[in-house]
Structure formats: C-alpha cells, structure tokens
Design an enzyme around this catalytic site. Structure first.
Site, PDB file in Angstrom:
ATOM      1  N   VAL A 212       9.281   2.074  -0.957  1.00 12.38           N
ATOM      2  CA  VAL A 212       9.126   3.204  -0.033  1.00 12.38           C
ATOM      3  C   VAL A 212      10.502   3.832   0.165  1.00 12.38           C
ATOM      4  O   VAL A 212      11.503   3.120   0.318  1.00 12.38           O
ATOM      5  CB  VAL A 212       8.539   2.754   1.320  1.00 12.38           C
ATOM      6  CG1 VAL A 212       8.417   3.952   2.270  1.00 12.38           C
ATOM      7  CG2 VAL A 212       7.186   2.084   1.126  1.00 12.38           C
ATOM      8  N   TYR A 256       2.921  -8.359   4.680  1.00 12.97           N
ATOM      9  CA  TYR A 256       1.889  -8.969   3.837  1.00 12.97           C
ATOM     10  C   TYR A 256       0.961  -9.864   4.664  1.00 12.97           C
ATOM     11  O   TYR A 256      -0.248  -9.916   4.410  1.00 12.97           O
ATOM     12  CB  TYR A 256       2.540  -9.769   2.709  1.00 12.97           C
ATOM     13  CG  TYR A 256       3.480  -8.952   1.851  1.00 12.97           C
ATOM     14  CD1 TYR A 256       3.242  -7.595   1.627  1.00 12.97           C
ATOM     15  CD2 TYR A 256       4.611  -9.523   1.276  1.00 12.97           C
ATOM     16  CE1 TYR A 256       4.108  -6.844   0.845  1.00 12.97           C
ATOM     17  CE2 TYR A 256       5.475  -8.777   0.493  1.00 12.97           C
ATOM     18  CZ  TYR A 256       5.226  -7.443   0.286  1.00 12.97           C
ATOM     19  OH  TYR A 256       6.078  -6.692  -0.485  1.00 12.97           O
TER      20      TYR A 256
END
Length: 296
Positions: A212, A256
């Site tokens: 990102v 995650y």
C-alpha cells in the site's frame, strides 16, 4: 564569357539534376547531387552502417511490455480474469471496503508500471548513496517479475489484484491507473511445508506482496485487499488461504488476525538480508459450501 554568365551556367538546374527530372521538379525542391559510390561502401559509409546496425538492434529487442497490437488483440478477444464483470460486481470489483474497490489488474503497460511502482515504494530499503538509482533498478526488477508471472501463469492460477478509489470525482480527474494505491498477489501453490498444516487438500491460495502506498496506509486498503483475496479463493474453489508475515511485525500480524488468519508454524531459518527476522506462517480456512467441494 563574363563572370556573371559563367555563374549562371554553373547554377542551372540541368547541370545539378539528372536529365530525367524536369525543371518543374527542380522548382519544388532543392537540387541534390547524386551520392558517390564510395559513400555507401567505404569511408563515411562505415559510420552509416554502424547507425543502421544500431537501429536494427533496437528493433530486434524483445519488448518487456505488451505491444500495441497485443493490447488491441486482448481488448477484442478479452483476457480471462482481467477484471471484467464475471470476476466481481457490476463494476468488476471482487470486494469493496469503504471508499476502496479491488479488482484484477489489467494487462496494460501503464497499469503494470503503476503496480510495480506501488510494490517498489512498499518494499524498497533506502540506502545512503545513490538511493534514486537503486530504487529505479529495484522497480525495474519488480516490473520484470510481474510481466513474467502474467505471461507465464494460467488465469486461474495467478492474479494480481489492485485497490483503487471508487469515488466518482477521482475517476474524472485521474487516469485509471493513477487511482491504484494498493496491490496484492494471489497464486495457487502446493508447497509441501505448507500442505502439512492443512487437511484434505492438495493445493491452496497463497497471498503475497501486499503493498500500500505510504500516504494511504491505515485507511482500510489492506482490509479491502484481503477481502478480495478471499473472494477470489472462493471463485477458484480453494478451501485454505496462506501467507507469511514477519514475527516482529505487529501491525501486519494484527491486520491478518482480524481478517481470520492464525499462526500455525514458524519458518526454520532467518531472513538475514533484512536484519535476522523470522517469518511465521498464517492460514485461514474458508467456509466453502458442499456444492463447491463437489465441483473440485
């Protein structure tokens, strides 16, 4: 004969042009003397032959990116899984999260370069000297690897997903590829060290290369990318997803974990080129329905 008359005779077009050309032609362009044979085969001709060889060498080089003809052909026949409506909602998005939509990367030169830029900015380690040079070299390596994967992987075994802003105002002010702010790779794998932690399957979807842009982090882009990976895994009817994270990267592991991944193992070795960091293996089991399992 006077000097003026002599100059007039020497400058007559008939003395400079071949006899087959008319005086009308001479008035349309500058008269050019016929080149001497030695200019083509000797002396200055050597330099000309070198220039021709260099130009020919440029033409013979294999292009890394798709040519214009290849891109036009792909637009006509379509590329399986290139982000069309069959891969997601009516806009081609596999997943949406807030202001972000995630789709499959298109096989377009400018878009692939943008993906390489996002990944390079995310993973490049700055150096004290010649940082710009090493960054450009690293970005070129990332682009080369991306092109290789796209061209040599079946459309149902590898996909590069891109996250972009779905706001209508940004779509007007920016080119499509400039809206890409996040990237992730999805690959079908069957590595034995990972399969031993899974039950009842011989393949899984491996998630890697999550990147990102720095100015867009902590804005749910990573969450949108992970949701799209899960949607793709369900489309391809895979029961398990796997990824690796650095053991000391609390931010990534937290992301995650929120997405449903759990740690099942640690890599036996150390990643020394980034300062002796150990990676952990994280997996997620998907709630695949029975009819999906019957189709496998």
């Amino acid at each position: 004969m006077s000097p003026a008359a002599t100059m007039a005779v020497l400058l007559r077009p008939s003395t400079l042009l071949p006899s087959s050309q008319s005086t009308t032609t001479s008035r349309l362009r500058f008269p050019v003397a016929t080149p001497l044979p030695r200019c083509r085969h000797g002396g200055a001709g050597k330099k000309s032959r070198l220039l021709v060889a260099r130009r020919r060498g440029r033409r013979d080089r294999v292009a890394c990116l798709p040519t214009k003809e290849e891109e036009e052909e792909e637009e006509e026949v379509g590329v399986a899984g290139d982000g069309g409506e069959e891969d997601g909602d009516e806009d081609g998005y596999l997943a949406r999260e807030g202001e972000w939509g995630v789709r499959r990367m298109g096989r377009v030169g400018e878009e692939m370069r943008r993906v390489a830029l996002v990944q390079a900015e995310a993973f490049h380690v700055p150096v004290a000297l010649f940082n710009d040079f090493f960054f450009d070299f690293f970005k070129a390596e990332v682009l080369s690897a991306l092109i290789y994967r796209v061209r040599n992987s079946p459309p149902d075994r590898y996909a590069c997903l891109v996250a972009e802003e779905v706001d209508a105002t940004s779509q007007i002010s920016e080119a499509p590829f400039e809206k890409i702010v996040g990237v992730v790779d999805c690959t079908v794998q069957n590595e034995a060290d990972i399969l031993k932690n899974l039950q009842g399957v011989d393949e899984y979807l491996y998630v890697s290369g999550i990147a990102v842009l720095p100015s867009f982090r902590r804005r749910k882009v990573g969450t949108a990318l992970l949701k799209a990976c899960e949607a793709l895994a369900l489309q391809w009817r895979h029961r398990f997803m796997a990824l690796r994270a650095y053991e000391d990267d609390d931010g990534a592991r937290g992301l995650y974990s929120k997405a449903g991944y759990r740690v099942v193992a640690k890599d036996p070795g150390w990643v020394t080129w980034v300062g002796r960091r150990r990676r952990v293996l994280m997996i997620k089991e998907l709630p695949i329905h029975e009819h999906h399992l019957e189709q496998q």
